[in-house]
Design a protein around this motif. Structure first.
Motif, PDB file in Angstrom:
ATOM      1  N   VAL A   1       1.163  11.857  -5.054  1.00 25.81           N
ATOM      2  CA  VAL A   1       1.723  11.005  -6.087  1.00 25.81           C
ATOM      3  C   VAL A   1       2.338   9.750  -5.486  1.00 25.81           C
ATOM      4  O   VAL A   1       2.356   8.686  -6.122  1.00 25.81           O
ATOM      5  N   ARG A   2       2.813   9.832  -4.248  1.00 28.72           N
ATOM      6  CA  ARG A   2       3.387   8.640  -3.620  1.00 28.72           C
ATOM      7  C   ARG A   2       2.326   7.576  -3.365  1.00 28.72           C
ATOM      8  O   ARG A   2       2.603   6.368  -3.480  1.00 28.72           O
ATOM      9  N   GLU A   3       1.106   7.998  -3.046  1.00 27.29           N
ATOM     10  CA  GLU A   3       0.026   7.031  -2.863  1.00 27.29           C
ATOM     11  C   GLU A   3      -0.314   6.350  -4.193  1.00 27.29           C
ATOM     12  O   GLU A   3      -0.582   5.141  -4.235  1.00 27.29           O
ATOM     13  N   ALA A   4      -0.306   7.116  -5.272  1.00 27.48           N
ATOM     14  CA  ALA A   4      -0.574   6.523  -6.583  1.00 27.48           C
ATOM     15  C   ALA A   4       0.510   5.524  -6.963  1.00 27.48           C
ATOM     16  O   ALA A   4       0.224   4.447  -7.517  1.00 27.48           O
ATOM     17  N   ILE A   5       1.755   5.856  -6.665  1.00 24.69           N
ATOM     18  CA  ILE A   5       2.863   4.940  -6.970  1.00 24.69           C
ATOM     19  C   ILE A   5       2.768   3.679  -6.133  1.00 24.69           C
ATOM     20  O   ILE A   5       2.932   2.555  -6.632  1.00 24.69           O
ATOM     21  N   ARG A   6       2.475   3.843  -4.868  1.00 28.33           N
ATOM     22  CA  ARG A   6       2.371   2.687  -3.980  1.00 28.33           C
ATOM     23  C   ARG A   6       1.248   1.759  -4.425  1.00 28.33           C
ATOM     24  O   ARG A   6       1.398   0.519  -4.411  1.00 28.33           O
ATOM     25  N   ALA A   7       0.102   2.336  -4.832  1.00 26.18           N
ATOM     26  CA  ALA A   7      -1.017   1.507  -5.280  1.00 26.18           C
ATOM     27  C   ALA A   7      -0.658   0.734  -6.544  1.00 26.18           C
ATOM     28  O   ALA A   7      -1.022  -0.437  -6.698  1.00 26.18           O
ATOM     29  N   HIS A   8       0.074   1.379  -7.458  1.00 23.92           N
ATOM     30  CA  HIS A   8       0.460   0.674  -8.695  1.00 23.92           C
ATOM     31  C   HIS A   8       1.423  -0.467  -8.392  1.00 23.92           C
ATOM     32  O   HIS A   8       1.280  -1.569  -8.948  1.00 23.92           O
ATOM     33  N   ILE A   9       2.389  -0.232  -7.534  1.00 26.32           N
ATOM     34  CA  ILE A   9       3.371  -1.271  -7.218  1.00 26.32           C
ATOM     35  C   ILE A   9       2.705  -2.472  -6.554  1.00 26.32           C
ATOM     36  O   ILE A   9       3.056  -3.635  -6.805  1.00 26.32           O
TER      37      ILE A   9
END
Length: 228
Positions: free
Chosen positions: A52-60
């Motif tokens: 989930v941290r990778e998904a958050i980083r990509a969105h930011i």
């Protein structure tokens, strides 16, 4: 994710994007409840590519807007679809006469792949070439078509039968060169072209025997190759 994992996710988001940090303790609780309700079926991380941290980083990095829980849920759904698209159902080990056990195992495998607990099963491919027995059988038979089958097929493909008979007799393969008379390409049989008085063709039936000029051309080509 449970409430503790959701709280960790919100804390992780707040570091690079302070706009998402709630003003007070009550707001933080409401935010955790809201996120946990939408992400209850989304794991924090799996052993096969989801974090989930990778998904958050990509969105930011890609969007100027604050991340919302539905953004994470959409990325998780896309992850699930991608894994199922790359998955081929392996044959269950359950007894096929027991449809309940068969279906349960099949659905369990799909669920494990979709949730990241197992890797997708790709299409089976031939990577080692033909089996050694195939080469041995072809060497013994001399062709992928056994002689008995070839003889049985001869009445149904007379042009090919005549070509194979000529090669077996040591004569040149007339179909290895184009025909200058009927303009048939290499590998294609000659055709009987009948012309009307006005010069238009009214017949184009394939011939069992090639035209004599084509045979002569094949003989000359074979002699040239032997001389070279």
């Amino acid at each position: 994710m449970d409430r503790r994992e959701v709280a960790a996710v919100l804390a992780y988001i707040g570091r690079p994007d302070p706009r998402t940090i709630p003003a007070g303790t009550g707001d933080a609780r409401d935010q955790i409840v809201q996120w946990q309700e939408l992400l209850s079926d989304v794991p924090f991380a799996t052993a096969h590519g989801w974090d989930v941290r990778e998904a958050i980083r990509a969105h930011i990095l890609d969007s100027p807007y604050p991340i919302l829980p539905m953004d994470v849920a959409r990325k998780w759904r896309a992850y699930r679809r991608d894994r199922l698209d790359r998955h081929t159902d392996p044959t269950p080990v359950a007894d096929p006469d027991n449809p309940t056990a068969w279906r349960t195992e099949l659905l369990g495998t799909r669920h494990a792949v979709a949730t990241g607990m197992a890797a997708p099963s790709p299409h089976r491919q031939l990577t080692g070439g033909p089996h050694p027995d195939v080469d041995a059988r072809l060497a013994a038979v001399g062709s992928s078509i056994p002689p008995a089958v070839r003889a049985a097929l001869a009445p149904y493909r007379p042009a090919r039968a005549a070509r194979e008979a000529a090669v077996a007799a040591g004569q040149p393969d007339a179909l290895s060169v184009p025909c200058r008379w009927c303009h048939a390409d290499k590998g294609e049989p000659c055709r009987s072209r009948r012309l009307d008085l006005d010069g238009h063709a009214r017949g184009n039936a394939p011939r069992t025997r090639p035209h004599p000029t084509r045979v002569d051309l094949a003989v000359a080509e074979l002699a040239r190759q032997n001389a070279a």
